[in-house]
Design a protein around this motif. Structure first.
Motif, short mmCIF file in Angstrom:
data_model
loop_
_atom_site.label_atom_id
_atom_site.label_comp_id
_atom_site.label_asym_id
_atom_site.label_seq_id
_atom_site.Cartn_x
_atom_site.Cartn_y
_atom_site.Cartn_z
N ALA A 29 0.84 -1.20 0.00
CA ALA A 29 0.00 0.00 0.00
C ALA A 29 0.88 1.25 0.00
CB ALA A 29 -0.92 -0.01 1.21
N VAL A 30 1.96 1.21 0.77
CA VAL A 30 2.85 2.39 0.81
C VAL A 30 3.56 2.52 -0.54
CG1 VAL A 30 4.80 3.47 1.97
CG2 VAL A 30 3.16 2.14 3.28
N ALA A 31 3.93 1.35 -1.12
CA ALA A 31 4.70 1.39 -2.36
C ALA A 31 3.90 1.95 -3.52
CB ALA A 31 5.18 -0.02 -2.70
N VAL A 32 2.61 1.72 -3.49
CA VAL A 32 1.81 2.11 -4.65
C VAL A 32 1.58 3.62 -4.70
CG1 VAL A 32 -0.60 2.05 -3.92
CG2 VAL A 32 0.06 1.01 -6.05
N VAL A 33 1.69 4.28 -3.57
CA VAL A 33 1.42 5.73 -3.54
C VAL A 33 2.67 6.52 -3.94
CG1 VAL A 33 0.74 7.66 -2.06
CG2 VAL A 33 -0.25 5.39 -1.69
N PRO A 34 2.57 7.32 -5.00
CA PRO A 34 3.75 8.15 -5.37
C PRO A 34 3.81 9.38 -4.48
CG PRO A 34 2.00 8.42 -6.98
CD PRO A 34 1.45 7.50 -5.93
N GLU A 35 4.33 9.20 -3.26
CA GLU A 35 4.26 10.29 -2.28
C GLU A 35 4.91 11.59 -2.77
OE1 GLU A 35 5.16 7.25 -1.47
OE2 GLU A 35 3.85 6.56 0.13
N GLY A 36 5.96 11.45 -3.58
CA GLY A 36 6.68 12.67 -3.99
C GLY A 36 6.04 13.40 -5.16
N LEU A 37 5.12 12.74 -5.86
CA LEU A 37 4.64 13.28 -7.14
C LEU A 37 3.94 14.65 -7.05
CD1 LEU A 37 4.67 12.64 -10.10
CD2 LEU A 37 2.53 11.41 -9.84
N PRO A 38 2.98 14.84 -6.12
CA PRO A 38 2.29 16.14 -6.09
C PRO A 38 3.26 17.30 -5.92
CG PRO A 38 1.19 14.57 -4.64
CD PRO A 38 2.44 13.92 -5.10
N ALA A 39 4.26 17.11 -5.04
CA ALA A 39 5.20 18.20 -4.80
C ALA A 39 5.98 18.50 -6.09
CB ALA A 39 6.16 17.82 -3.69
N VAL A 40 6.39 17.43 -6.78
CA VAL A 40 7.20 17.66 -7.99
C VAL A 40 6.36 18.37 -9.06
CG1 VAL A 40 8.70 16.59 -9.70
CG2 VAL A 40 8.52 15.60 -7.44
N ILE A 41 5.10 18.01 -9.17
CA ILE A 41 4.25 18.67 -10.18
C ILE A 41 4.10 20.15 -9.85
CG2 ILE A 41 1.89 18.83 -11.09
CD1 ILE A 41 1.70 15.88 -11.04
N THR A 42 3.82 20.45 -8.58
CA THR A 42 3.65 21.86 -8.20
C THR A 42 4.91 22.66 -8.49
OG1 THR A 42 2.32 21.00 -6.41
CG2 THR A 42 2.82 23.34 -6.33
N VAL A 43 6.06 22.07 -8.12
CA VAL A 43 7.32 22.80 -8.34
C VAL A 43 7.52 23.02 -9.85
CG1 VAL A 43 9.83 22.60 -8.17
CG2 VAL A 43 8.39 21.99 -6.23
N THR A 44 7.22 22.01 -10.66
CA THR A 44 7.43 22.14 -12.10
C THR A 44 6.56 23.24 -12.69
OG1 THR A 44 7.72 19.79 -12.11
CG2 THR A 44 7.52 20.82 -14.24
N LEU A 45 5.30 23.29 -12.27
CA LEU A 45 4.42 24.34 -12.80
C LEU A 45 4.92 25.72 -12.36
CD1 LEU A 45 0.90 22.72 -12.23
CD2 LEU A 45 2.13 22.99 -14.39
N ALA A 46 5.37 25.79 -11.10
CA ALA A 46 5.86 27.08 -10.60
C ALA A 46 7.11 27.51 -11.38
CB ALA A 46 6.16 26.98 -9.12
N LEU A 47 8.02 26.53 -11.62
CA LEU A 47 9.23 26.87 -12.38
C LEU A 47 8.86 27.32 -13.79
CD1 LEU A 47 11.68 23.97 -11.45
CD2 LEU A 47 11.82 26.36 -10.79
N GLY A 48 7.83 26.66 -14.34
CA GLY A 48 7.36 27.01 -15.68
C GLY A 48 6.91 28.47 -15.73
N THR A 49 6.11 28.89 -14.74
CA THR A 49 5.63 30.28 -14.76
C THR A 49 6.81 31.25 -14.64
OG1 THR A 49 5.29 30.29 -12.39
CG2 THR A 49 3.37 29.84 -13.72
N GLN A 50 7.82 30.84 -13.85
CA GLN A 50 8.98 31.74 -13.70
C GLN A 50 9.74 31.88 -15.02
OE1 GLN A 50 11.28 30.37 -10.39
NE2 GLN A 50 9.68 30.99 -8.95
N ARG A 51 9.93 30.71 -15.69
CA ARG A 51 10.66 30.78 -16.97
C ARG A 51 9.87 31.60 -17.97
NH1 ARG A 51 12.17 25.11 -16.56
NH2 ARG A 51 10.38 24.65 -17.89
N MET A 52 8.55 31.49 -17.93
CA MET A 52 7.73 32.24 -18.89
C MET A 52 7.81 33.73 -18.61
SD MET A 52 4.45 29.86 -19.43
CE MET A 52 4.61 28.18 -20.00
#
Ligand code: ATP
Length: 937
Positions: free
Chosen positions: A302-325
């Motif tokens: 059950a722990v293995a199936v949850v991508p615990e890090g994913l939401p944070a990485v997505i948020t950071v990526t979108l934020a970096l995207g807005t900065q680059r834009m």
């Protein structure tokens, strides 16, 4: 009538009262110690010290506690909490220290806190971005009109309002011309209110009835007006309800929503899997005492199936995207635009200012029988008016003289200069006309001083013309303008000509015959075919009494002539248009200008080819919706369109399956901007209303910026797909490996929840973050856009994840089988559980090779410069180092339940894990060969 007393500023520090509607505009001046010339800069500074900035203190709609609580509503975190509770009970039963439970709780808490900070930071960042487009206003200070930030306004300031602006503060109207304001922000009433400065109202008049006042945050839809600022900042009506407005939009992006759905699938999937493992395990062994062990296996899965890090990485990526834009001058107002920009298939762009420089210079003037050439540069009024290369005397050319006077009166711009640099305040088209008049010896301030503008119908993109009525108030002007009052009109030549019945010949006025009309239209076409923006001018003496109903007076005018101005294309746009085409994006020009002008500019930029069809606003009105849908794929230039046509064009394109980005700057462009998939407003020339309606604002108004933002959008989306592949592939590998252990009959769980959390957050998390920094692939703008509605698993991503998950699992299970036998051999000197450490290490290290290989789908890692993303190499080295530390530093060993590996065992782990890298690189070679073969066939 009872009026509340209004305290004067010097004697009171209380906020000003709100009974301004009971006073005449004259009376309102005195308590504010102001006059139509506005405040002096000194006075304004003092007032700012007293009243502060004209800003609303933003009330966050959600309290910090609510934001924090929201973090724990996530279904994956709830499942982790459940796992922690079960694990706590198991540990307590066995009398062991509940390490796993504590770790999981800590991770859940950390995740929540991180999510909280990210969300509050995202809100702040978006608010800061919003400030970058904070409105500028035209203010009169010490008798001079100037532009400044709305936040610097103080009570007593005199502000000019025009169509499209958001009213910057509360105020008493001093004068208005056809001023219509939408007060929905305040009263909820979406109908425009016609404002009337001349009335005074009873004290009890409700907010919506106070037609002599204007309120901050409301929108000027039409007309113009001058306002005496009475209240600013939190003292305004809007300030009173500030907590309800200006909430920053942080709606989840489609991707974030889909990730939420994915969470549900993963959680339900894992629950099914857990049930299966427990049931099959019990049925196979028939031994109920195995239940606890199987439960532990299930918890790990059950722990293995949850991508615990994913939401944070997505948020950071979108934020970096807005900065680059933003670095590339594109300001994102709504976060979903970051990921959807890359899917744009058609960019509909205005011409003036976006494709062209919006720096107008008059080149030609054509009166009834004379063509004049104009020299001089920029907005400088220094230059010459030539006829056949000879300078002309304006006073000897009555039609030219009247046209120049009209171009000063029918004008709201201001020409300013610092040294030899001439700049304009207002519309560049009008600025160019002031410069032209200056070259003919007409000074704007002198003419305006000797006249009054008694009535006007302002320019709108629908009417495409502007009319004013001027009353001379000095004898000097009467020598230039034989009668008074006089109507002057300027606008689109065809429309102005339609209102004319006479023509100004050299010294006399004659009827406008059909032949003369044809001649004027031919001259208009000749100038437009040279790429010039052409305006027509006319005038008409009026009866004093007839200034009331101006629209009915807009007929039987005297035609004065044409003015052609050059607005050169932006040099960078040609390249941007070519880049668009290579990227499978079709650029389309939509302009209010003449079809020939539009066509010449479109051809020079590569948007259209000679002979391509141009559709005019009139043509559009003749087409049914179905016909328009059939026509839009073949038209790249729309001319003489009104804003409502834009809406039809977007809708027709969308019906054809296009994903449309559309630019707009006027009030009436807002519906089209909202309808477009990406609505783009102009940062410099755009109205506040259009900015409010947009997803993105161009800080430099430049078409090339849209293309740059599209490229960034594609990079963001590619990177998101890249790390989703990376992270979820690993999760699948973990789950399969854990499930295999009991099925192979190996005793014990190979990976504990704590180890899995370490992998998902640290050894997968760092490289995933680094993958978010991956630069654009070389072909990013050389391939067609992807369907925005496609699933995140489309184009092979789902299959890739399963493939890599299986590969990771097969290799690790192979190693697990060997390691289990190796550590249970009679000769083995270490702890028999060492096989688990080997499994854990192999899975972690295998992901390092995966991180390097996943950087490109087509290029081998050796072909990619390590310098193009040093973060990935840094993350791989760092996590490998951390993993080794975990195995060999006793305190970590104990905490994570690990055993030191011998050099050979470590080497075997490295060997097995590197096979993932080798396999993935071989796969790329294989795919390349297959593609080559397919191409050569
Ligand atoms: P685009 O839509 O690409 O920005 P545009 O600026 O030419 O192009 P509009 O501003 O709608 O579009 O102008 C349409 C026409 O109205 C122009 O071609 C011109 O003839 C006339 N026009 C433009 N500005 C003014 C003005 N300030 N006063 C009177 N007429 C104007």
């Amino acid at each position: 009538m009872v009026s509340r007393p209004i305290p004067s500023i010097p004697s009171s520090t209380r906020p000003l009262g709100n009974a301004w509607h009971t006073l005449t505009s004259q009376q309102a001046m005195s308590p504010l110690e102001s006059d139509p010339n506005g405040l002096t800069d000194d006075k304004a500074r003092h007032r700012q010290d007293r009243y502060g900035l004209n800003e609303l203190k933003e009330g966050t709609v959600r309290s910090p506690w609510v934001i924090l609580w929201d973090q724990f509503k996530n279904i994956m975190l709830l499942m982790l909490i459940a796992v922690a509770i079960v694990s706590l009970i198991l540990d307590l039963q066995e009398g062991g220290f509940p390490k796993d439970a504590i770790a999981i709780f800590a991770i859940v808490l950390l995740n929540g806190i991180l999510g909280y900070f990210q969300e509050s930071r995202a809100e702040k960042a978006l608010a800061a971005l919003k400030n970058m487009t904070s409105p500028r206003v035209r203010v009169v200070r010490s008798g001079r009109e100037q532009e400044q930030d709305a936040k610097d306004l103080v009570p007593g300031d005199v502000v000019l309002l025009e169509a499209g602006v958001q009213v910057p503060a509360d105020g008493r109207l001093l004068n208005a011309s056809n001023l219509q304001i939408r007060e929905a922000a305040l009263t909820g009433e979406s109908e425009a209110i016609i404002k009337r400065p001349e009335v005074t109202l009873p004290d009890e008049a409700s907010l919506g009835d106070r037609v002599n006042l204007v309120y901050q945050g409301t929108e000027v839809l039409q007309g113009r007006g001058t306002v005496l600022v009475t209240q600013t900042g939190m003292q305004t009506e809007l300030g009173r309800i500030a907590t309800l407005i200006q909430s920053v939009e942080t709606e989840p992006t489609p991707l974030q929503q889909r990730m939420g759905q994915l969470g549900n699938v993963l959680v339900s999937g894992s629950l099914v899997l857990v049930a299966l493992v427990v049931v099959i395990g019990l049925l196979r062994s028939g031994d109920l005492s195995l239940f606890d062990e199987l439960l532990e296996v299930s918890l790990s899965m059950a722990v293995a199936v949850v991508p615990e890090g994913l939401p944070a990485v997505i948020t950071v990526t979108l934020a970096l995207g807005t900065q680059r834009m933003v670095r590339r001058h594109a300001l994102i107002r709504k976060l979903p635009a970051v990921e959807t920009l890359g899917s744009v298939t058609t960019i509909c762009s205005d011409k003036t200012g976006t494709l062209t420089q919006n720096k107008m210079v008059v080149q030609q003037v054509q009166t009834f029988d004379t063509q004049y050439q104009i020299t001089g540069e920029g907005y400088s009024p220094i230059g010459r008016i030539l006829e056949n290369d000879q300078a002309v005397k304006v006073e000897e050319c009555p039609a030219l003289e009247a046209l120049l006077i009209a171009s000063v009166f029918c004008n709201d711009a201001n020409l300013n200069h610092e040294g030899s640099l001439w700049t304009i305040l207002g519309d560049p088209t009008e600025g160019a006309l002031l410069a032209l008049a200056g070259k003919g010896g007409f000074d704007q301030s002198r003419l305006k001083k000797s006249s009054n503008r008694v009535a006007e119908i302002p320019f709108t993109s629908e009417r495409k013309r502007m009319s004013v009525v001027i009353q001379a108030c000095a004898a000097e002007l009467l020598s230039l303008m034989p009668e008074s009052p006089m109507m002057f009109m300027k606008g689109s030549p065809e429309l102005v000509l339609d209102q004319c019945s006479f023509v100004q010949k050299e010294s006399e006025v004659e009827p406008l015959t059909a032949d003369i009309k044809q001649g004027v239209l031919a001259a208009n076409n000749r100038m437009a075919a040279q790429g010039l923006r052409v305006l027509g001018f006319a005038m008409k003496p009026l009866e004093a009494s007839s200034t009331e109903n101006l629209e009915t007076e807009e007929q039987n005018l005297i035609w004065l002539g044409l003015v052609g101005m050059l607005d050169a294309p932006r040099p960078e746009v040609r390249t941007a248009v070519a880049a668009c085409r290579r990227a499978g994006i079709r650029p389309v020009m939509i302009t209010g200008d003449h079809q020939l002008t539009a066509q010449v500019i479109a051809e020079s930029l590569g948007i259209a080819q000679p002979g391509n069809a141009v559709l005019t606003g009139y043509d559009l009105t003749q087409l049914s919706t179905a016909e328009l849908e059939r026509t839009v794929p073949n038209v790249s230039v729309y001319a003489r369109v009104a804003p409502e046509h834009k809406l039809r064009i977007v809708q027709a394109l969308q019906k054809r399956g296009e994903f449309v980005a559309m630019t707009g700057d006027g009030v009436n462009d807002a519906p089209a901007l909202k309808q477009a998939d990406i609505g783009i407003a102009m940062g410099v020339t755009g109205t506040d209303v259009s900015k409010e309606a947009s997803d993105m604002v161009l800080l430099d108004d430049n078409f090339a910026t849209i293309v740059a933002a599209t490229e960034e959008g594609r990079v963001v989306y590619d990177n998101i797909r890249r790390f989703i592949k990376y992270i979820l592939g690993s999760n699948i590998g973990e789950v399969l490996t854990i499930a295999a252990a009991p099925l192979l009959g190996l005793g014990g769980v190979p990976l504990t929840p704590l180890q899995i959390l370490w992998m998902n957050l640290v050894t997968d998390g760092f490289p995933a973050l680094a993958l978010a920094m991956e630069p654009a692939e070389p072909n990013v703008m050389q391939r067609p856009p992807h369907n925005p509605k496609e699933s995140i698993f489309a184009r092979g991503l789902g299959a890739y994840m399963l493939r890599v998950g299986l590969l990771l699992a097969i290799l690790t299970i192979g190693l697990m089988a060997w390691a289990y036998r190796h550590t249970h051999a009679a000769t083995y000197s270490g702890d028999p559980d060492t096989w688990k450490t080997m499994v854990f290490t192999t899975l972690c290290l295998a992901q390092m090779g995966h991180a390097l290989a996943v950087r490109s789908d087509t290029q081998l890692t050796l072909q990619l410069s390590p310098f193009s993303n040093l973060y990935v190499w840094g993350a791989v080295l760092l996590t490998t180092g951390l993993q080794v530390l975990l195995i060999y530093v006793p305190i970590f060993q104990q905490f994570f339940g690990l055993y030191a590996l011998s050099a050979i065992e470590l080497a075997i782990c490295f060997g097995f894990s590197s096979l993932v890298f080798v396999w993935l690189e071989a796969e790329k070679l294989f795919i390349r060969q297959a593609m080559k073969r397919a191409q050569s066939k």
